[in-house]
Design a protein around this motif. Structure first.
Motif, short mmCIF file in Angstrom:
data_model
loop_
_atom_site.label_atom_id
_atom_site.label_comp_id
_atom_site.label_asym_id
_atom_site.label_seq_id
_atom_site.Cartn_x
_atom_site.Cartn_y
_atom_site.Cartn_z
N ALA A 33 65.16 51.58 8.91
CA ALA A 33 64.17 51.35 7.84
C ALA A 33 63.83 49.87 7.71
O ALA A 33 64.60 48.98 8.11
N GLU A 34 62.65 49.61 7.14
CA GLU A 34 62.26 48.24 6.83
C GLU A 34 62.67 47.93 5.39
O GLU A 34 62.52 48.77 4.49
N HIS A 35 63.18 46.72 5.21
CA HIS A 35 63.81 46.35 3.93
C HIS A 35 63.05 45.23 3.22
O HIS A 35 62.43 44.38 3.88
N VAL A 36 63.14 45.24 1.90
CA VAL A 36 62.84 44.05 1.11
C VAL A 36 64.18 43.51 0.66
O VAL A 36 65.00 44.24 0.06
N ALA A 37 64.45 42.27 0.98
CA ALA A 37 65.73 41.64 0.66
C ALA A 37 65.55 40.69 -0.51
O ALA A 37 64.60 39.88 -0.53
N ILE A 38 66.44 40.79 -1.47
CA ILE A 38 66.39 39.91 -2.64
C ILE A 38 67.40 38.78 -2.41
O ILE A 38 68.60 39.02 -2.36
N VAL A 39 66.88 37.58 -2.23
CA VAL A 39 67.73 36.42 -1.98
C VAL A 39 67.84 35.64 -3.28
O VAL A 39 67.12 34.68 -3.52
N ALA A 40 68.74 36.09 -4.14
CA ALA A 40 68.91 35.47 -5.46
C ALA A 40 70.02 34.44 -5.38
O ALA A 40 71.19 34.74 -5.62
N LEU A 68 60.42 41.74 4.18
CA LEU A 68 60.02 40.87 3.08
C LEU A 68 61.26 40.32 2.38
O LEU A 68 62.22 41.05 2.13
N GLN A 69 61.22 39.03 2.07
CA GLN A 69 62.26 38.40 1.26
C GLN A 69 61.64 37.89 -0.03
O GLN A 69 60.58 37.26 -0.01
N VAL A 70 62.29 38.14 -1.16
CA VAL A 70 61.83 37.62 -2.45
C VAL A 70 63.02 36.98 -3.16
O VAL A 70 64.18 37.36 -2.94
N PRO A 71 62.76 35.99 -4.03
CA PRO A 71 63.86 35.27 -4.67
C PRO A 71 64.35 35.89 -5.97
O PRO A 71 65.22 35.35 -6.63
N VAL A 106 61.84 40.71 -9.98
CA VAL A 106 60.70 41.04 -10.84
C VAL A 106 59.69 41.96 -10.16
O VAL A 106 59.21 42.94 -10.76
N ALA A 107 59.35 41.71 -8.91
CA ALA A 107 58.29 42.47 -8.24
C ALA A 107 58.81 43.61 -7.38
O ALA A 107 58.00 44.34 -6.78
N VAL A 108 60.13 43.79 -7.32
CA VAL A 108 60.69 44.78 -6.39
C VAL A 108 60.17 46.18 -6.68
O VAL A 108 59.78 46.93 -5.77
N GLY A 109 60.15 46.59 -7.94
CA GLY A 109 59.67 47.92 -8.28
C GLY A 109 58.23 48.14 -7.85
O GLY A 109 57.88 49.19 -7.30
N HIS A 110 57.39 47.14 -8.10
CA HIS A 110 55.97 47.26 -7.70
C HIS A 110 55.84 47.38 -6.19
O HIS A 110 55.00 48.14 -5.68
N ILE A 111 56.65 46.61 -5.46
CA ILE A 111 56.56 46.61 -3.99
C ILE A 111 56.99 47.96 -3.41
O ILE A 111 56.33 48.54 -2.56
N LEU A 112 58.12 48.47 -3.90
CA LEU A 112 58.64 49.73 -3.37
C LEU A 112 57.72 50.89 -3.70
O LEU A 112 57.61 51.85 -2.93
#
Length: 300
Positions: free
Chosen positions: A194-201, A224-227, A230-236
């Motif tokens: 699968a393709e992932h969105v990774a949260i780099v907090a 995709l990487q996000v810091p 906040v936007a993870v729900g919208h992206i998924l």
């Protein structure tokens, strides 16, 4: 004359002599010997350059200087006594205090809706401000009383801090309803494909996600990487990406974004969410109230 040059005990003796008019009576009230009171009076006379009290057949009579000093000294001693013996109180129903709480964006999503509802019921005048625990020097902010409380996974705050466990949580996989994985289930093979969105907090406990996955010898396809979260729900909601997120966050996003969860096939340690406060706030009534409120609302 500077305050550092004055022994406060001399003013206590002065105030008592004004009330009693005799050295013997003042000594009994103060629990001192007569010579000790006489010695204090001598020191006071030398300090003020005045007789302070005159001996007469009717007892000790204050001089004009003593009469001028009598009221302000009595007021000052009374204020000091009341301050030292008063117990600070906090009434949430009438307080208009602002508390500053450090938490991440995921903390705001998880805690603030229920916490603000609780405050509206029991503390309508109390307000909250949040700060990112990664955007400030949190130790310094809490040591200097600019931040009252911190909530989250914060292993770096140890010496000088108290903490109380709220709950622990696991990590889960999060994705949109109708995603191909929703029917198949997430196996290790499909997780890798699968393709992932990774949260780099940075600076939070969520770094252990990547560490655990790497230790398992797995390389994710990170599209995709996000810091932040906040936007993870919208992206998924609008893609076939998946994300590994704390279960508490996942539960908050399922209904609003029409998402689903599945057990993560990679073993990731649970994290413990604590609330932490500096030692200087340990016995402060307002801080105690806020801590108890948070604990009652979120502990499990």
């Amino acid at each position: 004359m500077e305050l550092r040059d004055i022994d406060l005990n001399l003013l206590v003796v002065f105030n008592e002599l004004l009330h009693q008019g005799r050295v013997s009576a003042a000594a009994r009230t103060l629990g001192m010997s007569q010579p000790a009171v006489s010695n204090a009076l001598s020191r006071l006379r030398k300090l003020l350059g005045d007789d302070v009290f005159l001996n007469t057949s009717k007892g000790m009579v204050p001089t004009p200087l003593s009469e001028r000093l009598a009221e302000p000294i009595a007021f000052a001693l009374g204020t000091i006594h009341d301050t030292l013996n008063s117990k600070a109180e906090f009434d949430p129903a009438t307080s208009a205090r602002n508390f500053t709480v450090a938490m991440t964006d995921i903390g705001e999503i998880s805690f603030l809706p229920a916490l603000m509802k609780r405050l509206s019921e029991v503390a309508p005048g109390v307000t909250l401000s949040t700060v990112r625990n990664t955007a400030v020097n949190l130790r310094e902010e809490m040591e200097n009383a600019r931040t009252d409380l911190a909530i989250g996974f914060l292993p770096d705050l140890q010496t000088g801090f108290f903490q109380r466990r709220l709950f622990s949580q696991r990590y889960v996989c999060l994705f949109r309803k109708g995603h191909p994985l929703a029917e198949q289930g997430i196996t290790l093979k499909s997780f890798c494909a699968a393709e992932h969105v990774a949260i780099v907090a940075a600076g939070t406990g969520h770094g252990m996600v990547d560490e655990s996955i790497q230790r398992a010898g797995i390389t994710r396809k990170v599209r995709l990487q996000v810091p932040h979260f906040v936007a993870v729900g919208h992206i998924l909601q609008t893609t076939d990406l998946i994300a590994v997120v704390p279960e508490a966050y996942a539960k908050r996003t399922l209904e609003p974004f029409d998402l689903e969860t599945a057990v993560c096939p990679v073993k990731i340690p649970q994290i413990v969410i604590n609330m932490l406060w500096h030692g200087r706030h340990h016995r402060e009534p307002g801080n105690q109230w806020l801590r108890q409120t948070v604990f009652e609302e979120f502990s499990s």
